[in-house]
Design a protein around this motif. Sequence first.
Motif: not given
Length: 166
Positions: A5-12, A21-25, A63-69, A71-75
């Motif tokens: 995790x980072x300041x705003x993100x979680x990688x799982x 989710x990935x299909x959006x990209x 890994x899936x990258x999500x904001x801490x709320x 929200x899916x933002x990428x990989x």
Amino acid sequence: MKIAESERLVLREMTPDDVDRLLVIFSDPVAMEHYPSIKTKEETKEWINWTLGNYKEYGVGLWIVERKDGTFVGQCGIVPQTVDGTTQFEIGYLFVREHWRKGYATEAAGACKKYGLEEKGYEKLISLIAPENIASKKVALNIGMSFEKEIQKWDRKIEVYSVSIG
């Protein structure tokens, strides 16, 4: 499972439930500009299976990258790549276009760099970037990578950026 995790993100870890989710990209031709083509739902499932295989074989993968709320933002993650006949570990990233230019790629790639060098003990990490992909080059430079060389891979010229311990 949470990897970093980072300041705003979680990688799982990625799961089969992440297909849509990935299909959006993967269905966005602008986001996929530097890939051979967009991906179908079936190809996205294959991508997830490839990733799950990397987790088992190498202990790393995308890994899936999500904001801490949530929200899916990428990989973003660390994947094995063959360069000059040897396996090296690449920090790779691909984000939902609506989340570009918010610093998420740099933040997630930085978390992957820290994980790879500190947790996994890799001595070197690379990123393989198409010469025309200016945004990805900026991410690599922002996390302390530097241009190493140009290679032929995937039937095209690719630039190798790298960072090493010491």
